[in-house]
Design a protein around this motif. Structure first.
Motif, PDB file in Angstrom:
ATOM      1  N   ALA A  76      43.510  -8.108 -36.171  1.00 16.50           N
ATOM      2  CA  ALA A  76      42.426  -7.537 -35.360  1.00 16.50           C
ATOM      3  C   ALA A  76      42.796  -7.513 -33.880  1.00 16.50           C
ATOM      4  O   ALA A  76      42.538  -6.525 -33.180  1.00 16.50           O
ATOM      5  CB  ALA A  76      41.132  -8.317 -35.571  1.00 16.50           C
ATOM      6  N   THR A  77      43.397  -8.605 -33.408  1.00 19.83           N
ATOM      7  CA  THR A  77      43.742  -8.727 -31.980  1.00 19.83           C
ATOM      8  C   THR A  77      44.899  -9.716 -31.831  1.00 19.83           C
ATOM      9  O   THR A  77      44.689 -10.886 -31.520  1.00 19.83           O
ATOM     10  CB  THR A  77      42.527  -9.233 -31.149  1.00 19.83           C
ATOM     11  OG1 THR A  77      41.321  -8.762 -31.730  1.00 19.83           O
ATOM     12  CG2 THR A  77      42.602  -8.786 -29.691  1.00 19.83           C
ATOM     13  N   PRO A  78      46.113  -9.248 -32.072  1.00 16.21           N
ATOM     14  CA  PRO A  78      47.244 -10.188 -32.118  1.00 16.21           C
ATOM     15  C   PRO A  78      47.736 -10.604 -30.734  1.00 16.21           C
ATOM     16  O   PRO A  78      48.883 -10.378 -30.386  1.00 16.21           O
ATOM     17  CB  PRO A  78      48.312  -9.402 -32.892  1.00 16.21           C
ATOM     18  CG  PRO A  78      47.973  -7.973 -32.661  1.00 16.21           C
ATOM     19  CD  PRO A  78      46.496  -7.881 -32.435  1.00 16.21           C
ATOM     20  N   ASN A  79      46.882 -11.198 -29.960  1.00 20.45           N
ATOM     21  CA  ASN A  79      47.270 -11.642 -28.619  1.00 20.45           C
ATOM     22  C   ASN A  79      47.141 -13.168 -28.529  1.00 20.45           C
ATOM     23  O   ASN A  79      46.043 -13.702 -28.657  1.00 20.45           O
ATOM     24  CB  ASN A  79      46.393 -10.962 -27.557  1.00 20.45           C
ATOM     25  CG  ASN A  79      46.938 -11.211 -26.167  1.00 20.45           C
ATOM     26  OD1 ASN A  79      47.177 -12.358 -25.797  1.00 20.45           O
ATOM     27  ND2 ASN A  79      47.157 -10.158 -25.405  1.00 20.45           N
ATOM     28  N   PRO A  80      48.263 -13.864 -28.314  1.00 25.17           N
ATOM     29  CA  PRO A  80      48.251 -15.337 -28.325  1.00 25.17           C
ATOM     30  C   PRO A  80      47.275 -15.950 -27.314  1.00 25.17           C
ATOM     31  O   PRO A  80      46.722 -17.020 -27.565  1.00 25.17           O
ATOM     32  CB  PRO A  80      49.679 -15.725 -27.971  1.00 25.17           C
ATOM     33  CG  PRO A  80      50.498 -14.499 -28.101  1.00 25.17           C
ATOM     34  CD  PRO A  80      49.598 -13.314 -28.088  1.00 25.17           C
ATOM     35  N   TYR A  81      47.086 -15.287 -26.188  1.00 24.06           N
ATOM     36  CA  TYR A  81      46.153 -15.844 -25.190  1.00 24.06           C
ATOM     37  C   TYR A  81      44.743 -15.903 -25.764  1.00 24.06           C
ATOM     38  O   TYR A  81      43.994 -16.854 -25.523  1.00 24.06           O
ATOM     39  CB  TYR A  81      46.151 -14.996 -23.917  1.00 24.06           C
ATOM     40  CG  TYR A  81      47.446 -15.053 -23.147  1.00 24.06           C
ATOM     41  CD1 TYR A  81      47.709 -16.097 -22.261  1.00 24.06           C
ATOM     42  CD2 TYR A  81      48.422 -14.083 -23.325  1.00 24.06           C
ATOM     43  CE1 TYR A  81      48.899 -16.159 -21.565  1.00 24.06           C
ATOM     44  CE2 TYR A  81      49.616 -14.132 -22.630  1.00 24.06           C
ATOM     45  CZ  TYR A  81      49.849 -15.173 -21.751  1.00 24.06           C
ATOM     46  OH  TYR A  81      51.039 -15.232 -21.066  1.00 24.06           O
ATOM     47  N   LEU A  82      44.375 -14.888 -26.514  1.00 25.08           N
ATOM     48  CA  LEU A  82      43.027 -14.858 -27.101  1.00 25.08           C
ATOM     49  C   LEU A  82      42.946 -15.815 -28.288  1.00 25.08           C
ATOM     50  O   LEU A  82      41.947 -16.525 -28.467  1.00 25.08           O
ATOM     51  CB  LEU A  82      42.676 -13.425 -27.528  1.00 25.08           C
ATOM     52  CG  LEU A  82      42.697 -12.397 -26.393  1.00 25.08           C
ATOM     53  CD1 LEU A  82      42.439 -10.986 -26.930  1.00 25.08           C
ATOM     54  CD2 LEU A  82      41.665 -12.733 -25.316  1.00 25.08           C
ATOM     55  N   ILE A  83      44.007 -15.851 -29.088  1.00 26.56           N
ATOM     56  CA  ILE A  83      44.008 -16.744 -30.260  1.00 26.56           C
ATOM     57  C   ILE A  83      43.954 -18.199 -29.802  1.00 26.56           C
ATOM     58  O   ILE A  83      43.297 -19.034 -30.428  1.00 26.56           O
ATOM     59  CB  ILE A  83      45.238 -16.453 -31.144  1.00 26.56           C
ATOM     60  CG1 ILE A  83      45.121 -15.035 -31.730  1.00 26.56           C
ATOM     61  CG2 ILE A  83      45.371 -17.484 -32.268  1.00 26.56           C
ATOM     62  CD1 ILE A  83      46.360 -14.525 -32.437  1.00 26.56           C
ATOM     63  N   ASP A  84      44.606 -18.497 -28.681  1.00 30.17           N
ATOM     64  CA  ASP A  84      44.563 -19.855 -28.130  1.00 30.17           C
ATOM     65  C   ASP A  84      43.146 -20.297 -27.785  1.00 30.17           C
ATOM     66  O   ASP A  84      42.801 -21.469 -27.916  1.00 30.17           O
ATOM     67  CB  ASP A  84      45.432 -19.934 -26.866  1.00 30.17           C
ATOM     68  CG  ASP A  84      46.723 -20.690 -27.139  1.00 30.17           C
ATOM     69  OD1 ASP A  84      46.765 -21.440 -28.131  1.00 30.17           O
ATOM     70  OD2 ASP A  84      47.678 -20.519 -26.359  1.00 30.17           O
ATOM     71  N   ILE A  85      42.332 -19.360 -27.327  1.00 26.99           N
ATOM     72  CA  ILE A  85      40.931 -19.708 -27.031  1.00 26.99           C
ATOM     73  C   ILE A  85      40.248 -20.109 -28.331  1.00 26.99           C
ATOM     74  O   ILE A  85      39.568 -21.140 -28.401  1.00 26.99           O
ATOM     75  CB  ILE A  85      40.191 -18.513 -26.382  1.00 26.99           C
ATOM     76  CG1 ILE A  85      40.837 -18.137 -25.043  1.00 26.99           C
ATOM     77  CG2 ILE A  85      38.705 -18.829 -26.197  1.00 26.99           C
ATOM     78  CD1 ILE A  85      40.280 -16.861 -24.409  1.00 26.99           C
ATOM     79  N   LEU A  86      40.451 -19.330 -29.378  1.00 25.29           N
ATOM     80  CA  LEU A  86      39.803 -19.630 -30.667  1.00 25.29           C
ATOM     81  C   LEU A  86      40.269 -20.964 -31.239  1.00 25.29           C
ATOM     82  O   LEU A  86      39.508 -21.675 -31.899  1.00 25.29           O
ATOM     83  CB  LEU A  86      40.088 -18.506 -31.672  1.00 25.29           C
ATOM     84  CG  LEU A  86      39.515 -17.135 -31.328  1.00 25.29           C
ATOM     85  CD1 LEU A  86      39.909 -16.111 -32.392  1.00 25.29           C
ATOM     86  CD2 LEU A  86      37.988 -17.188 -31.193  1.00 25.29           C
ATOM     87  N   ARG A  87      41.524 -21.307 -30.983  1.00 24.67           N
ATOM     88  CA  ARG A  87      42.047 -22.582 -31.512  1.00 24.67           C
ATOM     89  C   ARG A  87      41.263 -23.774 -30.976  1.00 24.67           C
ATOM     90  O   ARG A  87      41.128 -24.786 -31.652  1.00 24.67           O
ATOM     91  CB  ARG A  87      43.523 -22.737 -31.155  1.00 24.67           C
ATOM     92  CG  ARG A  87      44.412 -21.901 -32.045  1.00 24.67           C
ATOM     93  CD  ARG A  87      45.860 -22.095 -31.685  1.00 24.67           C
ATOM     94  NE  ARG A  87      46.399 -23.341 -32.233  1.00 24.67           N
ATOM     95  CZ  ARG A  87      47.640 -23.767 -31.992  1.00 24.67           C
ATOM     96  NH1 ARG A  87      48.439 -23.065 -31.208  1.00 24.67           N
ATOM     97  NH2 ARG A  87      48.077 -24.879 -32.527  1.00 24.67           N
TER      98      ARG A  87
END
Ligand SMILES: *Cc1c(COP(=O)(O)O)cnc(C)c1O
Length: 443
Positions: A76-87
């Motif tokens: 959906a949104t393969p951006n590590p900066y955004l995924i890091d927030i979800l983590r």
């Protein structure tokens, strides 16, 4: 799922009934102008505050389930900066390809933090997922021997994807058509598969299913959960499998149209809880963890595509030509999907002009909106296209030699961080190896 769009159509909302949930840009016109000074349009802008509040609400809605985990659907949104927030909110990742697995590993994710829900999977991807210790979610019964050949001994924990066939209905309305979808095991195959896996020494089992996409109703997850919980009880009884998790996957939708009522994640969590208490607890299955693989719900509303109006054209219809095009947001062209549009600074003006808002591809489906009622638009106006945070930038492509845009993160303190630069011509030409015979290919 088999489609990411839905039945919504690209044209103007015909009937703004009672609920007009105002969709607003994340920043004021003045702030947007400052941002554009630094980062030229087009770009996708993501709202950190919204992402955080939503992730927190999801976690709370399922806090009744001890093992609950959201595996964010990376595609959906393969951006590590955004995924890091979800983590920070306990999320893992759901991957379905080599590069998505690579991204997860590079971010330091491993083991049960990764769900590998792929289909038509190449050998090397299973091998890599296994090496990372990811939870492997099999899409087909023939993948049992396929995987075994790769891993030797099968992993202790395995999940299987279920496809009940037919249509998926909520009361009288058809939500989607699993019988037409390429995914998953049939019911018989699932029972057979669990028996085979158990004989081969698998200890822990999961069930996964994704039956309808972009559901804007609180009923979807609870209904799916009820079906899967009943299935889990039968599977346990008939095969003796130790079922440790049930993965409700993606499919919780978002209100792309301002007249739609947003899902209430608390109500959804409570609905799943009710099904859990009715079905799993009486069967003695009170240790089962609930997993999700939401993509759209986690990011969709927290991204906006920002674009500048370059031209106006008056022929048989009125056209607004902007500097973004379908390569920056494919959903309208691909599914006729509706995305709401705001003209910056004209939020309070009457929508008394009808336009087609279009991009510059040599493709007549490159239209962000058709017959859309908007305030009068002038060249140079900035348009905000809403709800592009999931399946937006990630579906980008390079047709007509167009380049993918930048991604920006609007942080909670109001500052903006470049989290992916825009592509340059050098990126576009980078795969043309061996052309150094032409001196001109030296970008
Ligand atoms: C696309 C996909 C998701 C996410 O779907 P959303 O509609 O974005 O929630 C989850 N799981 C699988 C296997 C998918 O293919």
């Amino acid at each position: 799922m088999n489609k990411i769009g839905n039945t919504s159509s690209i044209s103007n909302i015909s009937n703004i009934s009672g609920k007009n949930h105002n969709k607003l840009p994340f920043v004021t016109k003045e702030r947007m102008e400052e941002i554009i000074q630094q980062f030229p349009t087009p770009f996708h802008l993501y709202d950190e505050k919204g992402i955080r509040e939503n992730a927190k609400a999801l976690r709370e809605a399922f806090s009744w389930n001890r093992g609950f985990r959201e595996y964010f659907a990376v595609k959906a949104t393969p951006n590590p900066y955004l995924i890091d927030i979800l983590r920070e909110y306990g999320c893992g990742v759901d991957c379905s390809s080599m590069t998505e697995l690579m991204l997860a590993e590079a971010m330091g994710l491993g083991g049960e933090e990764i769900m590998f829900s792929s289909n038509e999977t190449p050998e090397e991807e299973y091998a890599y997922a296994h090496k990372l210790g990811a939870v492997i979610n099999l899409d087909d019964i023939t993948h049992i021997p396929f995987l075994e050949k790769i891993t030797g001994v099968l992993p202790e924990t395995i999940s299987c994807r279920y496809n009940p066939g037919g249509v998926f209905q909520i009361s009288t309305s058809i939500m989607d058509n699993p019988g037409d979808a390429k995914y998953g095991f049939t019911r018989e195959q699932l029972f057979e598969g669990f028996r085979i896996l158990k004989e081969k020494g698998v200890k822990n089992f999961g069930i996964h299913s994704f039956l309808a996409s972009n559901t804007v109703t609180n009923a979807y997850y609870p209904l799916l959960a009820k079906q899967l919980f009943e299935l889990a009880v039968s599977l346990k009884k008939e095969t003796g499998a130790n079922i440790t998790f049930i993965n409700l996957s993606g499919g919780i939708g978002i209100p792309y149209r301002p007249d739609q009522e947003a899902n209430d994640i608390r109500a959804i969590g409570e609905g799943v809880r009710k099904a859990y208490e009715e079905t799993l607890i009486p069967a003695g299955m009170d240790q089962v963890s609930i997993y999700a693989e939401l993509g759209r719900f986690m990011m969709g509303p927290y991204g906006q595509l920002v674009t500048t109006v370059l031209h106006q054209k008056h022929i048989y219809k009125e056209y607004i030509g902007c500097d973004a095009c379908a390569v920056n947001l494919m959903r309208p062209a691909m599914y006729g999907a509706y995305h709401h549009i705001t003209v910056m600074g004209k939020e309070d003006q009457p929508c008394d002009h009808m336009y087609d808002v279009v991009g510059s591809l040599c493709e007549n489906n490159d239209k962000f909106a058709i017959d859309r009622m908007l305030p009068e638009i002038e060249t140079g106006d900035v348009l905000v296209i809403h709800d592009t945070g999931a399946h937006g930038h990630s579906m980008g492509y390079n047709y007509n030699g167009k380049l993918r845009s930048a991604e920006l993160l609007l942080k909670e303190d109001g500052s903006v961080k470049l989290i992916r630069r825009a592509e340059t011509p050098k990126d576009y030409f980078a795969t043309l190896d061996g052309l150094d015979i032409y001196s001109g290919f030296n970008f």
